[in-house]
Design an enzyme around this catalytic site. Sequence first.
Site, PDB file in Angstrom:
ATOM      1  CG  HIS A  47       3.101   6.489   6.361  1.00 43.69           C
ATOM      2  ND1 HIS A  47       4.339   6.743   6.904  1.00 43.69           N
ATOM      3  CD2 HIS A  47       3.158   5.236   5.869  1.00 43.69           C
ATOM      4  CE1 HIS A  47       5.105   5.656   6.745  1.00 43.69           C
ATOM      5  NE2 HIS A  47       4.413   4.743   6.125  1.00 43.69           N
TER       6      HIS A  47
ATOM      7  CD  GLU B  27       3.526   6.553   2.838  1.00 41.62           C
ATOM      8  OE1 GLU B  27       3.351   5.376   2.453  1.00 41.62           O
ATOM      9  OE2 GLU B  27       4.640   7.035   3.088  1.00 41.62           O
TER      10      GLU B  27
ATOM     11  CG  HIS C  85       2.188   1.012   7.745  1.00 40.16           C
ATOM     12  ND1 HIS C  85       3.327   0.554   8.365  1.00 40.16           N
ATOM     13  CD2 HIS C  85       2.623   1.777   6.710  1.00 40.16           C
ATOM     14  CE1 HIS C  85       4.388   1.014   7.733  1.00 40.16           C
ATOM     15  NE2 HIS C  85       3.992   1.755   6.713  1.00 40.16           N
ATOM     16  CD  GLU C  86       0.365   2.386   3.706  1.00 39.72           C
ATOM     17  OE1 GLU C  86       0.894   3.484   3.458  1.00 39.72           O
ATOM     18  OE2 GLU C  86       1.032   1.328   3.764  1.00 39.72           O
TER      19      GLU C  86
ATOM     20  CB  ALA D 194      -0.893   0.004   1.232  1.00 38.34           C
TER      21      ALA D 194
HETATM   22 ZN   LIG Z   1       4.897   2.908   5.273  1.00 38.78          ZN
END
Ligand SMILES: [Zn+2]
Length: 931
Positions: free
Chosen positions: A347, A310, A343-344, A308
């Site tokens: 960011h 961000e 996680h994304e 993925a």
């Molecule tokens: Zn990352």
Amino acid sequence: MFHNFNLAMKCVFLILAALGLSVADEGSTYDHFRLPTALRPRRYDVRLLTQLENPDDFRFSGTVKIQIEVLQNTHNITVHSKDLTIDDTEITLSQIGGESTTENCITSTAVNPTHDFYILNTCKELLAGQVYELSLPFSAKLQDQLAGYYRSSYVDTVANETRWISVTQFEPASARLAFPCFDEPGYKASFAITLGYHKKYTGLSNMPVKETRPHESIPDYVWTAFEESLPMSTYLVAYSLNDFSHKPSTLPNGTLFRTWARSNAIDQCDYAAEFGPKVLNYYEELFGIKFPLSKVDQIAVPDFIAGAMENWGLVTFAENALLYSPEYSALEAKQVTANIVAHELAHQWFGNLVTMKWWTDLWLNEGFATYVASLCVEDIHPEWRTLQLVSMSNLLTMFRKDSLESSHPISRPIEMTSQISESFDEISYQKGSSVIRMMHLFLGEEAFRTGLKSYLEKYTYKNAEQDNLWESLTQAAHKIGSLPKDYDIKTIMDSWTLQTGYPVIYVTRDYTSRTAKLSQERYLLNSDVSRAHKGCWWVPLSYTSQEEKDFNNTVPKEWMECTETGESVPKTIEDLPGPDQWVIFNNQLSAPYKVNYDAQNWKLLIETLNSEDYQSIHVVNRAQLIDDVLFFAWTGEQDYEIALQVISYLQRERELLPWKSAFDNLKFVNGILQQSSVFHPQSFKRRLITPIYEHLNGINDTVASEQQQEKTILNAMVADWACLFEVSDCVAQALNYYRSWRSEANPDEVNPVPLGFRDVVYCTAIKHGSVEDWDFLWTRYQKANVATEKHIILDSLGCSQEVWVQQRYLERNFDGMGAIRKQDSTSVFQAIATSEVGFLLAKKYLMDNVDSISKFYHPQSESMSELLPPLCEQIFTRRDYDEFMNFLDSSKEQLKDIEQTISQSLETMLINVQWMERNYERFTRAIKKHV
Ligand SMILES: [Zn+2]
Ligand SMILES: *[C@@H]1O[C@H](CO)[C@@H](O)[C@H](O)[C@H]1NC(C)=O
Ligand SMILES: *[C@@H]1O[C@H](CO)[C@@H](O)[C@H](O)[C@H]1NC(C)=O
Ligand SMILES: *[C@@H]1O[C@H](CO)[C@@H](O)[C@H](O)[C@H]1NC(C)=O
Ligand SMILES: *[C@@H]1O[C@H](CO)[C@@H](O)[C@H](O)[C@H]1NC(C)=O
Ligand SMILES: *[C@@H]1O[C@H](CO)[C@@H](O)[C@H](O)[C@H]1NC(C)=O
């Protein structure tokens, strides 16, 4: 090719210089890979038309207008541009601001292909303080290379038609493939994007749509202008044209949240749509800063190289990372989606709002996002209890990777573009996350949050370096009193981020004086190199004893310190218990180091582990003891006899983490043993695995529940090994399931194989089955509509024992016909290479075809790095080592972008060779005692 061209240029220059002639273009001497610092972009206006209708002529063309502020007088404008056609007669340059716009002009242009530079020499000098607008027209083919601005496709099964979409992937250095720009993270600017396209598509970008109007000349085309963005780095810019559907989800405070996928997968978006907004709220709370954009789109892209990305406000995902189908995917897939979304979205603050100055600090983005994502998922899904598992898994990964001499510091100098790509590795993510976890645990919650918030506020819309974060955290910690005044975060953290590796702490107890002497050295698997003088780490020391069992306390009782010249200060710990009690250091693995004890302490630990009382040692520390002792046995600093005594307790173990630790280690020994026909210690492994296999009811369908996530994961893990070693009824049951699936009238709708065991059942059936079994599964692959299911099938197809089937599969994988997507080809290769008969085939295939494979991946040559480890992990004789080394050596040109992987692969093979030469006998002898 470009490289040769550049060499030729240099030669001309040298000849002219030798003849005493002056070279007209003095600037051509600029051969640094970073942009000159004379200019700074402030705003981009990107206007871009995309033609997606004609499969024979996919292309895009447009104009970028860049407002440039001059910081130092200069005669040229140097921007990044790669594989773009620029019509230099159409370039304009004018000064803006002041009262009037004055024309400047471009006298000549030049390219530096090595650094992707496009250089414009100006008529008049650009003067510091002035602002110019540069307008550059560009065009290119819309390729399928998974970087820059590219195309992707899927089959609309209802209409039986291929549908095309376009999307971007810019990180780390591919914005330059889409439009000319200052493609370094430090050059933040605002972006006003306008997309032209056929009106049957939806246009998406970082920002919400401002307006859409018909195209002035092309029928059925529209121009969609997006609002101007906040200041951001080029690698975060994104746009896409697609005919996807979306699921809106609402946030109480008005951030519009939409999840996009192809229409026939839209029902797989429910989970991500529901989870995403919760994540945004969690981070607003954690960071204490409101999400600054008014919308977030997350989109599942059928062809996508990373998990993925961000991009601010438009997060892109591979389908298997974002989509979740309760009907077709195991619970574990849901956890993966949760982790990646978390996680994304982390960011969006850490990375997008505040960005690293240069890729050297990439780890700060990635390590942080990885770590806070695990906190976020734990907060939203406490019933999963994933924090421990994810932390453990990160530690296990880094312990292995960072024990190579050829590893690198978390914070590493970046001197070539290929090194940026190579930095997206386990050191940045897993080690990065582990050292931040260590810091969180020794600082405590309040100092961690306060320091973080002040850092993010201070550098909002700006760039920062790790030292800036250390400063904010030190201030917070001193104010709150959670760090001694004479300690600072920079000194501590520099020892972890600027040095390669991690320490092993030797604990030698004096049982009469009830003390222990501690020393440290860098832990290395390669026993040919000396460990002396390889660094010193500031180590937070937590520990507990058999009597105290205070594993919950992860605040350091003491520290191991370093002198200013980097020497370790010896440490003595006092007030330890008597000779009948063990001590354990590093409660819950709160910091990333290994611990070796004297023989007596190991003996005490082994006694407890092999008793009813084994649970009195915290589950994370049980996993730690397994991992540590197996590493020490591997390098010969601990007897296999001792290691096996530790491992034997697993017959009692029913929890996930110790098993994960054991299996992760077993994988490496097994990789070697699998290829050596001499000795298969099956009976030892069977004895170890059978009790847990039976305890979990093998692979009999037990309804998995979210409350028993750990048990479900353990069950799947145990089943994998059980079927591999043919334990109990594993193979028979797997074949039963598969047979009954094959006899279904409509196998694409009805699948009796339990969700949690599909990978092991498919793989086992393919391994023990016929070519008809293989073809049946291949047809299911083609028809499957759920990406995780497709992945499981692809991996399982690599389990065959039939040489020609495996060979056919290898060829299909790289034939470029699209039956297997390029994004999946590395995992297919890995599946084949790790199977018993596939190893030699895969090795030969790579050696014979390295040239065409490198072309296949171009320009993502870093993908090649994923092909080497599964091979190297199974090479363990001097002869094979030499052969593979020669191959790597003679393929320098094709493998030039993965130097890091090559040196790590060489070292991995060497470590295997050492293991065989040193341990094979000892290991076999020790294991025979245990069967
Ligand atoms: Zn990352
Ligand atoms: C462009 O200008 C910069 C700064 O003035 C200078 O350092 C550099 O050498 C020039 N580059 C070229 C290719 O002329
Ligand atoms: C779909 O179209 C292809 C050719 O475009 C054809 O070969 C195939 O038979 C079609 N499939 C179905 C299910 O109609
Ligand atoms: C919504 O915004 C208000 C004011 O900014 C804030 O107090 C509240 O906590 C926010 N609610 C959520 C769920 O974020
Ligand atoms: C340690 O922490 C866990 C989880 O917070 C808790 O359940 C347990 O009771 C604690 N143990 C001790 C000895 O305090
Ligand atoms: C699975 O179920 C079958 C049938 O009930 C049973 O005979 C077998 O022992 C079970 N296997 C395990 C490992 O529990």
